[in-house]
Design a protein around this motif. Sequence first.
Motif, mmCIF file in Angstrom:
data_model
loop_
_atom_site.group_PDB
_atom_site.id
_atom_site.type_symbol
_atom_site.label_atom_id
_atom_site.label_comp_id
_atom_site.label_asym_id
_atom_site.label_seq_id
_atom_site.Cartn_x
_atom_site.Cartn_y
_atom_site.Cartn_z
ATOM 1 N N LYS A 46 0.861 -1.186 0.000
ATOM 2 C CA LYS A 46 0.000 0.000 0.000
ATOM 3 C C LYS A 46 0.893 1.230 0.000
ATOM 4 O O LYS A 46 1.794 1.345 0.832
ATOM 5 N N GLU A 48 -1.069 -5.746 -5.504
ATOM 6 C CA GLU A 48 -1.249 -7.085 -4.967
ATOM 7 C C GLU A 48 -0.522 -8.109 -5.813
ATOM 8 O O GLU A 48 -0.150 -7.848 -6.957
ATOM 9 N N GLU A 67 -3.694 7.064 -3.166
ATOM 10 C CA GLU A 67 -3.393 5.852 -2.422
ATOM 11 C C GLU A 67 -3.503 4.700 -3.413
ATOM 12 O O GLU A 67 -4.515 4.579 -4.113
ATOM 13 N N ILE A 106 -2.877 0.442 -4.043
ATOM 14 C CA ILE A 106 -2.635 -0.872 -3.465
ATOM 15 C C ILE A 106 -2.222 -1.818 -4.574
ATOM 16 O O ILE A 106 -2.966 -2.029 -5.540
ATOM 17 N N GLN A 116 1.031 5.617 -0.401
ATOM 18 C CA GLN A 116 0.351 6.906 -0.452
ATOM 19 C C GLN A 116 1.333 7.925 -0.992
ATOM 20 O O GLN A 116 2.416 8.109 -0.429
#
Length: 100
Positions: free
Chosen positions: A22, A97, A93, A95, A24
């Motif tokens: 994650k 994976e 932000e 994310i 930012q």
Amino acid sequence: TEDAMDMALKEFGEFDNVKGVKAQWVQNPNLYPDLPDHKSINLTMFEEALETMPSAEAVFQTVTGAYAKNRIFTKVKNIKTLTEAVDGVNGYEVIFELPK
């Protein structure tokens, strides 16, 4: 830095327990007083990449995105726009994976 991220991966069991990264990327004069427009390097790189490619590709043109991709976090789960009114800061932000 990459060393700190690699140490965190090893501490938490690499891919057994870590399923994503994650990030930012923000504009903040307190965090980045000496950078142009007070933007993080990742935010600047992402915004520049957005001029020529979709956001799902542009995220990998950043320092964090390149790190994530090199460690097999090649799926983008979410890209959220952050605003000062709602989140207290402007930026994004993201994310990353592992692919399924």
